[in-house]
Design a protein around this motif. Structure first.
Motif, PDB file in Angstrom:
ATOM      1  N   PHE A  48      98.206  82.802  59.810  1.00 24.09           N
ATOM      2  CA  PHE A  48      98.749  82.118  60.988  1.00 24.09           C
ATOM      3  C   PHE A  48      97.889  82.475  62.187  1.00 24.09           C
ATOM      4  N   ASP A  49      97.468  81.472  62.932  1.00 21.42           N
ATOM      5  CA  ASP A  49      96.609  81.675  64.087  1.00 21.42           C
ATOM      6  C   ASP A  49      97.186  80.873  65.245  1.00 21.42           C
ATOM      7  N   GLY A  50      97.389  81.538  66.370  1.00 23.02           N
ATOM      8  CA  GLY A  50      97.915  80.831  67.528  1.00 23.02           C
ATOM      9  C   GLY A  50      98.482  81.776  68.561  1.00 23.02           C
ATOM     10  N   GLU A  51      99.374  81.268  69.363  1.00 21.95           N
ATOM     11  CA  GLU A  51      99.983  82.041  70.441  1.00 21.95           C
ATOM     12  C   GLU A  51     100.791  83.196  69.850  1.00 21.95           C
ATOM     13  N   LYS A  52     100.659  84.360  70.445  1.00 22.27           N
ATOM     14  CA  LYS A  52     101.243  85.591  69.896  1.00 22.27           C
ATOM     15  C   LYS A  52     102.733  85.461  69.584  1.00 22.27           C
ATOM     16  N   ASP A  53     103.515  84.938  70.501  1.00 21.22           N
ATOM     17  CA  ASP A  53     104.959  84.818  70.267  1.00 21.22           C
ATOM     18  C   ASP A  53     105.272  83.858  69.125  1.00 21.22           C
ATOM     19  N   ALA A  54     104.487  82.779  68.998  1.00 20.62           N
ATOM     20  CA  ALA A  54     104.703  81.811  67.914  1.00 20.62           C
ATOM     21  C   ALA A  54     104.363  82.438  66.562  1.00 20.62           C
ATOM     22  N   VAL A  55     103.281  83.217  66.510  1.00 20.12           N
ATOM     23  CA  VAL A  55     102.922  83.891  65.262  1.00 20.12           C
ATOM     24  C   VAL A  55     104.031  84.861  64.863  1.00 20.12           C
ATOM     25  N   ALA A  69     114.632  80.036  48.057  1.00 19.14           N
ATOM     26  CA  ALA A  69     113.802  81.242  47.961  1.00 19.14           C
ATOM     27  C   ALA A  69     114.648  82.502  48.078  1.00 19.14           C
ATOM     28  N   SER A  70     114.103  83.571  47.535  1.00 15.39           N
ATOM     29  CA  SER A  70     114.697  84.896  47.686  1.00 15.39           C
ATOM     30  C   SER A  70     113.561  85.854  48.012  1.00 15.39           C
ATOM     31  N   VAL A  71     113.386  86.134  49.299  1.00 13.70           N
ATOM     32  CA  VAL A  71     112.270  86.952  49.773  1.00 13.70           C
ATOM     33  C   VAL A  71     112.631  88.417  49.639  1.00 13.70           C
ATOM     34  N   SER A  72     111.760  89.176  48.975  1.00 12.06           N
ATOM     35  CA  SER A  72     111.999  90.612  48.852  1.00 12.06           C
ATOM     36  C   SER A  72     111.161  91.421  49.825  1.00 12.06           C
ATOM     37  N   ASP A  73     109.976  90.885  50.235  1.00 13.87           N
ATOM     38  CA  ASP A  73     109.136  91.637  51.171  1.00 13.87           C
ATOM     39  C   ASP A  73     108.163  90.692  51.858  1.00 13.87           C
ATOM     40  N   VAL A  74     107.815  91.036  53.085  1.00 10.58           N
ATOM     41  CA  VAL A  74     106.771  90.339  53.830  1.00 10.58           C
ATOM     42  C   VAL A  74     105.833  91.411  54.374  1.00 10.58           C
ATOM     43  N   GLN A  75     104.609  91.413  53.878  1.00 16.52           N
ATOM     44  CA  GLN A  75     103.602  92.359  54.345  1.00 16.52           C
ATOM     45  C   GLN A  75     102.633  91.614  55.246  1.00 16.52           C
ATOM     46  N   THR A  76     102.271  92.224  56.366  1.00 16.48           N
ATOM     47  CA  THR A  76     101.386  91.559  57.316  1.00 16.48           C
ATOM     48  C   THR A  76     100.233  92.474  57.707  1.00 16.48           C
ATOM     49  N   GLU A  77      99.172  91.831  58.144  1.00 15.17           N
ATOM     50  CA  GLU A  77      98.042  92.555  58.725  1.00 15.17           C
ATOM     51  C   GLU A  77      97.371  91.643  59.732  1.00 15.17           C
ATOM     52  N   MET A  78      96.820  92.244  60.757  1.00  8.17           N
ATOM     53  CA  MET A  78      96.125  91.471  61.775  1.00  8.17           C
ATOM     54  C   MET A  78      94.846  90.897  61.181  1.00  8.17           C
ATOM     55  N   ALA A  79      94.431  89.743  61.680  1.00  8.85           N
ATOM     56  CA  ALA A  79      93.189  89.092  61.267  1.00  8.85           C
ATOM     57  C   ALA A  79      92.434  88.694  62.528  1.00  8.85           C
ATOM     58  N   ASP A  80      91.213  88.254  62.362  1.00  7.41           N
ATOM     59  CA  ASP A  80      90.410  87.806  63.496  1.00  7.41           C
ATOM     60  C   ASP A  80      90.847  86.412  63.919  1.00  7.41           C
ATOM     61  N   HIS A  81      91.070  86.244  65.218  1.00  8.27           N
ATOM     62  CA  HIS A  81      91.400  84.931  65.772  1.00  8.27           C
ATOM     63  C   HIS A  81      90.224  83.998  65.508  1.00  8.27           C
ATOM     64  N   ASP A  82      90.500  82.797  65.022  1.00 10.54           N
ATOM     65  CA  ASP A  82      89.454  81.852  64.632  1.00 10.54           C
ATOM     66  C   ASP A  82      89.638  80.546  65.389  1.00 10.54           C
ATOM     67  N   THR A  83      88.786  80.314  66.368  1.00  8.12           N
ATOM     68  CA  THR A  83      88.906  79.105  67.191  1.00  8.12           C
ATOM     69  C   THR A  83      88.513  77.840  66.433  1.00  8.12           C
ATOM     70  N   THR A  84      87.919  77.974  65.241  1.00  2.48           N
ATOM     71  CA  THR A  84      87.529  76.792  64.468  1.00  2.48           C
ATOM     72  C   THR A  84      88.667  76.233  63.632  1.00  2.48           C
ATOM     73  N   LEU A  85      89.748  76.998  63.454  1.00  2.00           N
ATOM     74  CA  LEU A  85      90.895  76.503  62.688  1.00  2.00           C
ATOM     75  C   LEU A  85      91.583  75.376  63.454  1.00  2.00           C
ATOM     76  N   LYS A  86      91.845  74.296  62.759  1.00  2.68           N
ATOM     77  CA  LYS A  86      92.547  73.152  63.363  1.00  2.68           C
ATOM     78  C   LYS A  86      93.659  72.720  62.426  1.00  2.68           C
ATOM     79  N   GLY A  87      94.899  72.829  62.875  1.00  2.51           N
ATOM     80  CA  GLY A  87      96.029  72.417  62.078  1.00  2.51           C
ATOM     81  C   GLY A  87      96.387  73.445  61.018  1.00  2.51           C
ATOM     82  N   PHE A  88      97.443  73.133  60.277  1.00  2.00           N
ATOM     83  CA  PHE A  88      97.942  74.039  59.250  1.00  2.00           C
ATOM     84  C   PHE A  88      97.972  73.287  57.932  1.00  2.00           C
ATOM     85  N   ARG A  89      97.421  73.908  56.878  1.00  2.00           N
ATOM     86  CA  ARG A  89      97.337  73.187  55.610  1.00  2.00           C
ATOM     87  C   ARG A  89      97.816  74.056  54.438  1.00  2.00           C
TER      88      ARG A  89
END
Length: 92
Positions: A48-55, A69-89
């Protein structure tokens, strides 16, 4: 605006329940760029790339997922912001 990128891995019963389509819909609503895909181990990964609150809202919503769905865990890590990403696929 404070732009960030974050990777997430969601585990539990998250494949075969429209999790990727649900994620794309939520990400589009929040104005995020990035992708979501099924992993061979049964998890779902996303970037996910975008505004901090939206992420952060998207990460919070991953804990709920779509109705079947039945979610048991969500693991996250920061990534590099990528200005070339357009839209969500959905990736295969």
């Amino acid at each position: 605006m404070d732009q960030i990128a974050m990777k997430a891995r969601v585990t539990g019963h998250v494949q075969g329940v429209a999790f990727r389509a649900w994620t794309r819909s939520r990400a589009d609503r929040l104005g995020l760029s990035g992708w979501v895909c099924n992993e061979d181990n049964g998890s779902v990964s996303a970037l996910f790339d975008g505004e901090k609150d939206a992420v952060q809202t998207m990460i919070d919503e991953l804990w709920e997922g779509p109705g079947a769905a039945s979610v048991s865990d969500v693991q996250t890590e920061m990534a590099d912001h990528d200005t070339t990403l357009k839209g969500f696929r959905i990736r295969r």
